[in-house]
Write an enzyme that holds these catalytic residues in place. Structure first.
Site, PDB file in Angstrom:
ATOM      1  N   ARG A 103      49.682  44.305  29.939  1.00 37.25           N
ATOM      2  CA  ARG A 103      48.575  44.298  30.894  1.00 37.25           C
ATOM      3  C   ARG A 103      48.409  45.643  31.613  1.00 37.25           C
ATOM      4  NH1 ARG A 103      46.381  39.597  32.375  1.00 37.25           N
ATOM      5  NH2 ARG A 103      45.926  40.488  34.404  1.00 37.25           N
ATOM      6  N   HIS A 113      45.251  48.245  32.824  1.00 38.64           N
ATOM      7  CA  HIS A 113      44.975  48.773  34.170  1.00 38.64           C
ATOM      8  C   HIS A 113      44.886  50.300  34.123  1.00 38.64           C
ATOM      9  CE1 HIS A 113      45.459  44.830  35.774  1.00 38.64           C
ATOM     10  NE2 HIS A 113      46.766  44.772  35.655  1.00 38.64           N
ATOM     11  N   ARG A 146      42.837  41.334  29.498  1.00 40.50           N
ATOM     12  CA  ARG A 146      42.320  40.898  28.185  1.00 40.50           C
ATOM     13  C   ARG A 146      42.101  42.091  27.265  1.00 40.50           C
ATOM     14  NH1 ARG A 146      37.689  37.658  30.837  1.00 40.50           N
ATOM     15  NH2 ARG A 146      38.637  38.628  32.663  1.00 40.50           N
ATOM     16  N   TRP A 147      41.653  43.206  27.837  1.00 42.36           N
ATOM     17  CA  TRP A 147      41.441  44.414  27.039  1.00 42.36           C
ATOM     18  C   TRP A 147      42.776  44.862  26.435  1.00 42.36           C
ATOM     19  CZ3 TRP A 147      43.143  49.418  26.776  1.00 42.36           C
ATOM     20  CH2 TRP A 147      42.350  50.326  26.046  1.00 42.36           C
ATOM     21  N   LEU A 161      28.700  60.979  47.526  1.00 43.49           N
ATOM     22  CA  LEU A 161      28.957  59.545  47.332  1.00 43.49           C
ATOM     23  C   LEU A 161      30.090  59.043  48.235  1.00 43.49           C
ATOM     24  CD1 LEU A 161      28.678  56.925  45.489  1.00 43.49           C
ATOM     25  CD2 LEU A 161      30.501  57.935  44.101  1.00 43.49           C
ATOM     26  N   TRP A 220      48.030  39.444  45.037  1.00 43.23           N
ATOM     27  CA  TRP A 220      49.444  39.523  45.442  1.00 43.23           C
ATOM     28  C   TRP A 220      50.268  38.428  44.763  1.00 43.23           C
ATOM     29  CZ3 TRP A 220      51.194  43.793  47.439  1.00 43.23           C
ATOM     30  CH2 TRP A 220      50.415  44.551  48.315  1.00 43.23           C
ATOM     31  N   ASP A 278      36.770  43.738  36.270  1.00 41.66           N
ATOM     32  CA  ASP A 278      37.622  42.684  35.704  1.00 41.66           C
ATOM     33  C   ASP A 278      37.770  42.834  34.189  1.00 41.66           C
ATOM     34  OD1 ASP A 278      39.224  40.460  35.794  1.00 41.66           O
ATOM     35  OD2 ASP A 278      37.573  39.013  35.879  1.00 41.66           O
ATOM     36  N   ARG A 338      50.246  37.624  41.677  1.00 44.28           N
ATOM     37  CA  ARG A 338      50.572  37.917  40.269  1.00 44.28           C
ATOM     38  C   ARG A 338      52.077  38.181  40.132  1.00 44.28           C
ATOM     39  NH1 ARG A 338      45.618  41.029  37.299  1.00 44.28           N
ATOM     40  NH2 ARG A 338      44.047  39.543  37.966  1.00 44.28           N
TER      41      ARG A 338
HETATM   42  C1  IPE Z   1      38.970  39.839  40.873  1.00 49.84           C
HETATM   43  O1  IPE Z   1      39.543  39.732  39.609  1.00 49.84           O
HETATM   44  C2  IPE Z   1      39.694  40.860  41.679  1.00 49.84           C
HETATM   45  C3  IPE Z   1      39.577  42.227  41.221  1.00 49.84           C
HETATM   46  C4  IPE Z   1      38.814  42.661  40.272  1.00 49.84           C
HETATM   47  C5  IPE Z   1      40.362  43.175  41.949  1.00 49.84           C
HETATM   48  P1  IPE Z   1      40.575  38.580  39.256  1.00 49.84           P
HETATM   49  O2  IPE Z   1      40.874  38.702  37.810  1.00 49.84           O
HETATM   50  O3  IPE Z   1      41.729  38.611  40.187  1.00 49.84           O
HETATM   51  O4  IPE Z   1      39.702  37.275  39.559  1.00 49.84           O
HETATM   52  P2  IPE Z   1      39.959  35.746  39.185  1.00 49.84           P
HETATM   53  O5  IPE Z   1      41.244  35.360  39.833  1.00 49.84           O
HETATM   54  O6  IPE Z   1      40.016  35.642  37.706  1.00 49.84           O
HETATM   55  O7  IPE Z   1      38.784  35.016  39.739  1.00 49.84           O
HETATM   56  C1  IPE Z   2      41.143  43.339  36.774  1.00 52.23           C
HETATM   57  O1  IPE Z   2      41.618  43.001  35.508  1.00 52.23           O
HETATM   58  C2  IPE Z   2      42.125  44.163  37.564  1.00 52.23           C
HETATM   59  C3  IPE Z   2      42.739  43.460  38.703  1.00 52.23           C
HETATM   60  C4  IPE Z   2      42.417  42.272  39.131  1.00 52.23           C
HETATM   61  C5  IPE Z   2      43.779  44.168  39.431  1.00 52.23           C
HETATM   62  P1  IPE Z   2      42.547  41.743  35.297  1.00 52.23           P
HETATM   63  O2  IPE Z   2      43.966  42.158  35.453  1.00 52.23           O
HETATM   64  O3  IPE Z   2      42.128  40.617  36.156  1.00 52.23           O
HETATM   65  O4  IPE Z   2      42.264  41.394  33.767  1.00 52.23           O
HETATM   66  P2  IPE Z   2      42.071  39.955  33.121  1.00 52.23           P
HETATM   67  O5  IPE Z   2      41.042  39.231  33.912  1.00 52.23           O
HETATM   68  O6  IPE Z   2      43.405  39.283  33.197  1.00 52.23           O
HETATM   69  O7  IPE Z   2      41.629  40.241  31.721  1.00 52.23           O
HETATM   70 MG    MG Z   3      40.790  39.106  35.929  1.00 53.83          MG
END
Ligand code: IPE
Ligand code: IPE
Ligand code: MG
Length: 246
Positions: free
Chosen positions: A33, A37, A24-25, A131, A69, A20, A71
């Site tokens: 965003r 990724h 934000r990064w 692995l 999904w 996760d 998003r």
């Molecule tokens: C959890 O991260 C899912 C993955 C890392 C793939 P999210 O960023 O979607 O989680 P929430 O919604 O903040 O809890």
């Molecule tokens: C995790 O990073 C990746 C996925 C859930 C696909 P996020 O996209 O959730 O990043 P933040 O939480 O918005 O920073």
């Molecule tokens: Mg997240």
């Protein structure tokens, strides 16, 4: 070096990671965003390598949840494209490193092209013996429990099983992680303290490790740190400390 602090005789067999903090990064770096990724793929490469170095048997990476999904369409599409791109680019590397890939989740919900690439990568790494890399894609713990229940009900209706046969090992056999031991260690990056519908059944007795590091900054050294921390814990499974030590 941090790897030297890892006790080689008690390496967890299965480590699961909620990757996760990509968004934000990216924001911190003044970018969109998807840039985050994309950078996260580098972290995956490093962690897969580190897991291999330690002889971890199973590494499960939560890459896309059922809830993801929801998003914005552009982000979902960009993630799909990135997934295809990363798999195509990494498959040779996985073969070279003797990594066997597997996917858990509702794969039918993916676009056909993504499904085909995933299938290719699974087949191409199928005979590897190192692995086991498990990608959780369109995955959620509730989905998993529900799909297992549906399979069991179908078998019961068909007269193949009886209620008396239904016990924990039998149920576990119907989960998407069938044959995989429960994760001893579950890591979540980005400073969030929640499970976000990940391995709900399987993490019943996992040790949780939360780190503020955003996923694109996470490297194998951070995995080693998590394992060192894990190795200092006493896993009691409901017993007393005295019972564990005797
Ligand atoms: C959890 O991260 C899912 C993955 C890392 C793939 P999210 O960023 O979607 O989680 P929430 O919604 O903040 O809890
Ligand atoms: C995790 O990073 C990746 C996925 C859930 C696909 P996020 O996209 O959730 O990043 P933040 O939480 O918005 O920073
Ligand atoms: Mg997240």
């Amino acid at each position: 070096m941090i790897i030297d602090q890892v006790k080689k005789n008690c390496i967890p067999r299965h480590v699961a990671v909620i990757m996760d903090g990509n968004g934000r990064w990216a924001e911190l770096h003044g970018n969109d965003r998807i840039f985050g990724h994309r950078q996260g793929v580098e972290s995956v490469r490093s962690v897969v390598e580190g897991a291999g170095e330690l002889g971890i048997e199973y590494l499960t990476l939560y890459a896309f949840s059922t809830e993801n999904w929801c998003r914005p369409k552009e982000e979902v599409n960009a993630l799909m494209a990135l997934l295809v791109d990363a798999i195509v680019k990494e498959v040779d590397n996985l073969r070279e490193k003797n990594v066997k890939m597997r996917v858990i989740g509702d794969i039918d919900s993916f676009p056909p092209e993504v499904q085909a690439k995933l299938k290719d990568a699974i087949e191409n790494t199928g005979s590897n013996t190192g692995l086991n890399l498990i990608l959780a894609l369109s995955y959620s713990g509730r989905w998993d429990i529900l799909q297992a229940t549906k399979k069991l009900v179908r078998e019961a209706i068909a007269g193949k099983i009886t209620i008396e046969q239904l016990n924990e090992p039998f149920f576990i056999d119907h989960l998407s992680t069938s044959g995989v031991p429960d994760p001893e260690l579950l890591i979540r990056t980005s400073g969030e303290y929640r499970i976000s519908n990940f391995l709900l059944w399987q993490s019943a007795y996992s040790e949780f490790y939360f780190t503020p590091i955003l996923w694109p900054d996470f490297r194998k050294e951070n995995l080693f740190e998590a394992i060192v921390d894990f190795q200092c814990r006493e896993r009691r499974f409901g017993k007393t400390s005295e019972q564990i030590r005797s």
